[in-house]
Design an enzyme around this catalytic site. Structure first.
Site, PDB file in Angstrom:
ATOM      1  CG  LEU A   7      12.074  30.119  26.229  1.00 35.21           C
ATOM      2  CD1 LEU A   7      10.757  30.398  25.520  1.00 35.21           C
ATOM      3  CD2 LEU A   7      12.372  31.217  27.248  1.00 35.21           C
ATOM      4  N   GLY A   8      13.378  25.865  27.643  1.00 29.38           N
ATOM      5  CA  GLY A   8      13.160  24.554  28.253  1.00 29.38           C
ATOM      6  C   GLY A   8      13.195  23.477  27.195  1.00 29.38           C
ATOM      7  N   GLY A  26      12.628  18.816  26.566  1.00 30.87           N
ATOM      8  CA  GLY A  26      12.361  17.471  27.054  1.00 30.87           C
ATOM      9  C   GLY A  26      12.475  16.498  25.907  1.00 30.87           C
ATOM     10  N   GLY A  41      10.350  15.767  23.793  1.00 34.67           N
ATOM     11  CA  GLY A  41       9.670  16.236  22.592  1.00 34.67           C
ATOM     12  C   GLY A  41      10.431  17.305  21.830  1.00 34.67           C
ATOM     13  N   GLY A  42      11.523  17.821  22.395  1.00 36.36           N
ATOM     14  CA  GLY A  42      12.299  18.847  21.716  1.00 36.36           C
ATOM     15  C   GLY A  42      12.638  20.001  22.639  1.00 36.36           C
ATOM     16  CB  VAL A  89      10.678  25.640  23.950  1.00 39.23           C
ATOM     17  CG1 VAL A  89       9.930  26.922  23.611  1.00 39.23           C
ATOM     18  CG2 VAL A  89       9.783  24.435  23.722  1.00 39.23           C
ATOM     19  CE  LYS A 117       8.064  20.656  21.448  1.00 37.30           C
ATOM     20  NZ  LYS A 117       6.867  20.039  22.037  1.00 37.30           N
ATOM     21  CG  ASP A 129       0.794  16.328  24.382  1.00 35.96           C
ATOM     22  OD1 ASP A 129       0.662  15.564  25.363  1.00 35.96           O
ATOM     23  OD2 ASP A 129       1.895  16.744  23.987  1.00 35.96           O
TER      24      ASP A 129
END
Length: 459
Positions: free
Chosen positions: A188-189, A191, A193-194, A196, A211, A299
């Protein structure tokens, strides 16, 4: 004086607490009975009780008696607690005649030690799928009649948030060695941070988002992170993403949550003010609920606010685990552009820092542009700008005065100058859009998804 939102804890005969986020001056005694009736089906409920300062049970049977209950509750709180929004739950005891029955439930269990001897999972999480909401075609101002809008609709002014308890019936087991029960469908996406993924839990047919974050941490730290992430189990609300489980496997943490087909809001900016205003209502309700449990999100940013094609808007990706937050910070070099000045400077922070992040997120979602000049190769320059430069302002020519005022008073350099929890709930911009019309969100999201899909195919 307007009373701020807080949590009512509905205590059943089985001691299964149900939390209900309320705005005291916007609910009625009848609505309270409707909520209790949903929590305890097939029961006859005409009243409920609460305990006064002397631990005496007081019965509530009318709007007037419920108002007196709220007044008594706030009189027990200090002024500091009210201003900070850190309010303990008010426990009520429904007067019922029959035992509630379990309904439509399923569970997930995860073995967190695949390479060791068989051991019981850290925790079994119970989840009740939330009732699908159909977008409404008309605006519903004020307090809707229970027959028109379910009392657990978080998008309605004064509507309660019904939370479900955790129970422990038999559950399905994840075998982490090969993960046969969890089928990854698509990315799904991702960055720094990891990543998903959309995934299918095959035994239950549940679609979820997973995630995956790589963390080089020892076993003790892994256990601390999993323990702290159990906080998410408290956050079961229609405006908070549903959390199934978190587990480690080969230095990767897997965080399994509810799937939202619209994805994150960052890809939709700029968002028209009438749509964004109704989204903001849900975002603020989610934050108020978390703060009522004394939990900071830590966040808040557009990529951590999800939407679906039903028009629901939910917070996700919490930094509630301090150990996880520190571990990610050590693993990925960079800065959080949405951090409040006091966090950047390493000072103590609380809910005012969340207000700053909300303001900067609304600014970006409204304009389609991050308010500060941002060079990814020079993150320290951005941090310096946030601390030292004059705070950007929305244009009066493009946005309503109420919206400009809201964002400006969220993005104040000094924490004490920002809006408070109570200010957010009663701000004219929020009150104006708190009409329960999720059809506005649903229709716009559906159209934007089709537009984005067409643009992707064309390119």
């Amino acid at each position: 004086m307007n009373q701020p939102p807080f949590t009512i804890r509905i205590r059943t005969e089985q001691e299964q607490d149900m939390d209900w986020m309320v705005q005291p001056n916007a609910i009625t005694f009848h609505q309270a009975l409707e909520v209790i009736a949903q929590v305890l089906p097939q029961t006859s409920i005409t009243a409920f009780e609460y305990e006064d300062e002397d631990n005496e049970r007081i019965t509530v049977r009318s709007d007037e008696e419920m108002a007196a209950m709220f007044q008594a509750y706030f009189e027990t709180l200090s002024e500091d607690d009210v201003q900070c929004g850190l309010l303990p739950p008010l426990i009520i005891y429904p007067r019922v005649g029959k035992t509630p029955q379990n309904r439509n439930k399923f569970g997930l269990k995860i073995d967190t030690h695949p390479n060791s001897r068989p051991s019981k999972p850290v925790q079994t999480v119970r989840h009740i799928p939330r009732q699908n909401q159909k977008p409404k075609s008309d605006s519903v101002p004020g307090n809707p009649a229970p027959a028109q809008v379910p009392p657990n609709d978080p998008n309605v002014a004064g509507a309660p948030t019904i939370l479900v308890p955790q129970t422990h019936p038999p559950a399905t087991e994840f075998h982490l060695q090969n993960e046969p029960d969890l089928k990854i469908l698509q990315m799904l996406g991702g960055g720094s941070g990891g990543q998903v993924y959309k995934a299918l839990h095959q035994p239950t047919g549940t679609i979820m988002a997973v995630k995956i974050v790589k963390l080089e941490v020892d076993q003790k730290t892994q256990e601390q992170i999993l323990s702290e992430l159990d906080i998410l189990n408290k956050c079961q609300s229609p405006v908070i993403i549903g959390f199934y489980k978190a587990f480690f496997n080969e230095n990767r943490i897997y965080i399994c949550t509810e799937f939202m087909d619209g994805g994150a809001l960052d890809k939709y900016a700029p968002i028209p003010e009438p749509v964004l205003g109704r989204m903001a209502v849900n975002i603020i309700q989610g934050l108020c609920y978390m703060w009522s449990l004394k939990i900071l999100h830590r966040d808040i940013k557009p990529s951590n606010i999800l939407v679906n094609t039903q028009g629901q808007v939910k917070l996700c990706d919490f930094g509630v685990s301090t150990q996880l937050e520190r571990s990610i910070a050590k693993t990925f070099i960079g800065s959080n552009a949405y951090m409040a000045p006091e966090r950047i400077k390493g000072e103590d922070y609380g809910t005012p820092a969340e207000i700053w992040s909300l303001g900067i997120s609304l600014f970006e979602l409204a304009t389609g542009k991050f308010p500060y000049k941002h060079n990814p190769e020079k993150p320290m320059g951005l941090l310096s700008s946030i601390i030292n430069e004059e705070t950007p302002q929305l244009s009066d020519d493009h946005f309503s005065p109420d919206f400009v005022n809201l964002v400006a008073h969220c993005m104040q350099q000094m924490p004490e100058d920002r809006l408070t929890l109570e200010d957010l709930s009663i701000h004219p911009f929020i009150q104006r859009h708190n009409d329960g019309n999720i059809a506005v969100i649903a229709s716009w999201v559906h159209n934007r998804m089709e537009e984005l899909s067409s643009n992707k195919m064309a390119s």
